[in-house]
Design an enzyme around this catalytic site. Structure first.
Site, short mmCIF file in Angstrom:
data_model
loop_
_atom_site.label_atom_id
_atom_site.label_comp_id
_atom_site.label_asym_id
_atom_site.label_seq_id
_atom_site.Cartn_x
_atom_site.Cartn_y
_atom_site.Cartn_z
N THR A 34 70.11 55.00 26.15
CA THR A 34 69.24 55.43 27.24
C THR A 34 67.93 56.01 26.71
OG1 THR A 34 70.62 57.40 27.23
CG2 THR A 34 70.94 55.88 29.06
N GLY A 121 76.61 54.66 7.93
CA GLY A 121 77.00 53.54 8.80
C GLY A 121 78.15 53.87 9.73
N SER A 125 74.28 58.87 12.42
CA SER A 125 72.87 58.95 12.13
C SER A 125 72.51 59.60 10.81
CB SER A 125 72.17 59.66 13.29
OG SER A 125 70.93 59.08 13.42
N SER A 127 70.73 58.15 8.69
CA SER A 127 69.33 57.82 8.36
C SER A 127 68.37 58.82 9.01
CB SER A 127 68.99 56.39 8.75
OG SER A 127 69.07 56.23 10.14
N GLU A 160 61.38 55.13 11.16
CA GLU A 160 62.35 54.05 11.41
C GLU A 160 61.65 52.84 12.04
OE1 GLU A 160 65.83 54.37 11.07
OE2 GLU A 160 66.02 56.53 10.74
N ASP A 172 68.15 60.62 17.83
CA ASP A 172 68.78 61.08 16.59
C ASP A 172 67.91 62.09 15.87
OD1 ASP A 172 70.38 59.07 17.44
OD2 ASP A 172 70.13 57.79 15.69
N TYR A 221 70.47 45.57 17.33
CA TYR A 221 70.01 46.73 18.09
C TYR A 221 68.67 46.39 18.74
CZ TYR A 221 68.35 51.50 18.99
OH TYR A 221 67.87 52.64 19.58
C1 GLA Z 1 70.82 54.74 17.44
C2 GLA Z 1 69.34 55.01 17.65
C3 GLA Z 1 69.09 55.97 18.82
C4 GLA Z 1 69.85 55.56 20.06
C5 GLA Z 1 71.31 55.24 19.72
C6 GLA Z 1 72.05 54.68 20.91
O1 GLA Z 1 71.48 55.88 16.98
O2 GLA Z 1 68.76 55.53 16.49
O3 GLA Z 1 67.71 56.06 19.07
O4 GLA Z 1 69.23 54.50 20.72
O5 GLA Z 1 71.42 54.31 18.66
O6 GLA Z 1 72.16 55.63 21.91
#
Ligand code: GLA
Length: 385
Positions: A34, A121, A125, A127, A160, A172, A221
């Protein structure tokens, strides 16, 4: 995390003293994909992340070593050369330096060693924790802390987007920078207004189950994001006030169903449903209705799986098993395509749940799942030993 060991490593490698910084990974209770649709998310920082030992070196060269990739030579690059380094992890460091400079702040040469305990992975998060720990540290070292936390999060996201090939949203990096012990955050990704929500449900705990299917977010993604943008473009032809799926209704989406592909339609439909679920969860949290929070989590999972196409057989199986064990809520967490499920579990059934998931997952996939109990921790900070 062994900070003394990290300092020792730095001093042995570079022969002088350093400062230490930390940025965490994150969980997300609800509100998946979202963020780049200008909607709401519900993340919290975890007590796992990336620790960084760093000191200026008085040159225009950056030397970085990952303490976890044994035998790997340090990566070096010049701040005056806009070619990205070859190693993927080094792109996060390089991109952060570039994004700081582009905003007119100073970035000079430095030496650094980093280490992490946030699994790679796994959808937590790792990264963002790297982007944010470097952005935070460079701000302290070279910019006199003049970059505010919102801009640090934006620098992480831009790193990113512009240097690592992922068109992610802000969730994130925001969670990593703004995290607060014991608190989740409800973030409006359009206005960046946010509110802390204490989260310590009596009798329940959050536990992550790692499917150990590693995801490297990238093309798949970005395609999901593109589908959302396609749906917005079609809706905006009739309703010009719609700038993002946040502004769209189910009726508007139905009007353009024949103008977009079925895949784009299904993905956009998931986002509209998820928007409603985030608000429902806020309401349920205020009432202390954790069983309904859990039901929303299951609905998110099956939306992610069947409509958005961002799950995999292993995570679907973990969620089915959780449901069979009577777990209150379970769903894939983060970008998707593997990684962890997040589970809201009554303490009274926690041990049985873990035992049963381990048995069933081992039998079905011959993989040993891993469990991480969630402790909500603080955002980016300096560590003084
Ligand atoms: C990854 C992206 C975020 C978000 C999520 C899904 O973690 O880095 O920005 O979009 O996926 O909610």
């Amino acid at each position: 995390m062994d900070y003394a060991h990290l300092t020792d490593l730095f001093e042995r490698q570079f022969g002088r003293q350093c400062r230490l910084f930390f940025s965490p990974g994150r969980i997300n209770l609800i509100g998946e994909h979202t963020d780049y649709n200008d909607g709401f998310v519900f993340p919290g920082a975890v007590d796992k992340g990336i620790a960084l030992a760093i000191a200026p070196n008085g040159t225009r060269t950056v030397n970085v070593l990952s303490a976890d990739l044994e035998g790997m030579p340090a990566c070096s690059f010049s701040l005056d050369d806009s070619r990205r380094p070859d190693q993927r992890w080094a792109c996060y460091v390089f991109g952060t330096c570039m994004e700081i400079a582009v905003r007119g702040f100073e970035c000079h040469g430095f030496d650094a060693v980093f280490t992490g305990d946030v699994p790679l992975g796994a959808g937590m998060s790792s990264s963002a924790a790297i982007d944010c720990v470097f952005a935070f540290a460079l701000n302290e070292l070279f910019c006199g802390s003049r970059i505010d936390r919102f801009e640090l999060a934006r620098i992480g996201q831009a790193t990113e987007n512009n240097w690592c090939g992922l068109n992610c949203g802000i969730m994130d990096q925001f969670a990593s920078v703004f995290g607060k012990k014991g608190q989740l955050m409800r973030l409006d990704c359009r206005s960046l207004e946010y509110e802390y929500f204490p989260f310590s449900p009596k009798g329940y705990s959050l536990v992550l189950v790692d499917s150990r299917v590693k995801h490297m977010l990238g093309g798949e993604y970005n395609e999901r994001r593109q589908s959302c943008e396609n749906a917005v473009a079609a809706i905006a032809e009739r309703h010009p006030q719609v700038k993002a799926l946040r502004d769209a209704t189910h009726d508007m989406l139905d009007e353009v169903r024949n103008a977009i592909s079925e895949t784009d339609y299904q993905r956009a439909l998931y986002i509209l449903d998820e928007k409603d679920r985030v608000l429902e969860v806020c309401d349920s949290l205020e009432k202390g209705d954790y069983e309904n929070v859990g039901r929303c989590m299951y609905r998110t999972h099956w939306g992610m799986s069947r409509q958005f196409g961002a799950s995999c057989p292993e995570t679907d199986f973990l969620v089915e098993t959780a449901s069979a064990c009577g777990v209150s809520g379970s769903r894939i967490m983060g970008g998707g395509f593997g990684g962890c499920t997040i589970n809201l579990v009554k303490d009274s059934i926690m041990d049985d749940f873990k035992r049963e998931v381990t048995r069933a997952y081992r039998e079905r996939f011959t993989i040993e799942p891993k469990f991480y109990s969630v402790t909500i921790g603080d955002g980016s900070h300096e560590i003084i030993l």
